[in-house]
Write an enzyme that holds these catalytic residues in place. Sequence first.
Site, PDB file in Angstrom:
ATOM      1  N   GLU A 131      -0.175  -2.066  -0.474  1.00 15.39           N
ATOM      2  CA  GLU A 131      -0.129  -2.598   0.985  1.00 15.39           C
ATOM      3  C   GLU A 131      -0.175  -1.403   1.991  1.00 15.39           C
ATOM      4  O   GLU A 131      -0.759  -1.477   2.988  1.00 15.39           O
ATOM      5  CB  GLU A 131       1.067  -3.130   1.264  1.00 15.39           C
ATOM      6  CG  GLU A 131       1.523  -4.471   0.513  1.00 15.39           C
ATOM      7  CD  GLU A 131       0.607  -5.616   0.987  1.00 15.39           C
ATOM      8  OE1 GLU A 131      -0.643  -5.501   0.814  1.00 15.39           O
ATOM      9  OE2 GLU A 131       1.192  -6.524   1.709  1.00 15.39           O
ATOM     10  N   THR A 184      -4.485  -7.270   9.179  1.00  6.39           N
ATOM     11  CA  THR A 184      -3.029  -7.158   9.267  1.00  6.39           C
ATOM     12  C   THR A 184      -2.758  -5.991  10.128  1.00  6.39           C
ATOM     13  O   THR A 184      -1.908  -5.830  11.185  1.00  6.39           O
ATOM     14  CB  THR A 184      -2.332  -6.730   7.914  1.00  6.39           C
ATOM     15  OG1 THR A 184      -2.583  -8.119   7.082  1.00  6.39           O
ATOM     16  CG2 THR A 184      -0.868  -6.718   8.022  1.00  6.39           C
TER      17      THR A 184
END
Length: 312
Positions: A131, A184
């Site tokens: 991530e 994101t």
Amino acid sequence: MADSITVFAPATVANVACGFDALGFALHKPGDKIVARLISGNEVVISKITGEEGKLPLEADRNTAGVSVKALLQKLGIQQGIELEIHKQMPLGSGLGSSSASSGGAVFAANELLGRPLEKKELLPFAMEGERIACGAAHADNVAPSLLGGFTLVRNYHPLDVITLPFPEDLFCAVIHPHVQILTEDSRRVLRRRVRMEDAITQWSNLGGLISGLYEKDYDRIAASLTDVIFEPIRSLLIPGFDQIKAAAIQSGALGCSISGSGPSVFALCRGSETAEKAAKNMQDNLADFGLDSDIYVSAINPHGTVIIDEN
Ligand code: HSE
């Protein structure tokens, strides 16, 4: 011990309205299929990626799955070559935890090939490294439910403390994925750094209410708590037709509706599969008025998370 293992890693809905970077749940579909094999040498090699039109890098150091598996091997002090095949079966940049599914699935598969030196929960920090390279923030609200299944709450990051929550059996999720891509990283950049105290109070009261509703299987309390007064008002501006989609879901009988992760997907939690089917269809019909194509998914909450589907 297997030389080759294939796993399914599910998509996830993160934030769940009031639980930014803390709450998430797993879906049964879509998801990624990851194949991992033991190979000679000590390199992590990504031999194949399908389903993403060449958008993801094959270099292990630039790929979320590669980075995660390398972090695992380094931590374990194991010199072992591992080959990965990543079969993307969900859209990238959709807000459905695509990078998490690949990272979590790859780490899970590698751990199994190595004789399971770590428990599933102990794999989270390695999947979170994926991530970090995907969006600059090592958040766990997608990787935790994708790996562990069900609803998960990241109570604390340092040290990591993840709690698996109960949920009522008849809870279903309708998801619409409008065909626009929001990264994101970009969707985090637009957020305000400061929060008004009244909004913070509303948000943590709703998070408490939602968690209590999940424990008590109280659908009315779940419905009353599915509200995001801090992030949704800003991020929804990036999603064409968001207000109409949300209204369509609520009119269909959904308990609540908000942005899935960092968007553009929008989720609606519903009591029963019929209501979820209706909500998904109505959301899609409303989005079509904006000239946008979309995919819809209807799923119960997936209690299993990442699982082995083949080994030999
Ligand atoms: N909690 C994260 C966010 C999820 O909303 O930015 C996206 O991966």
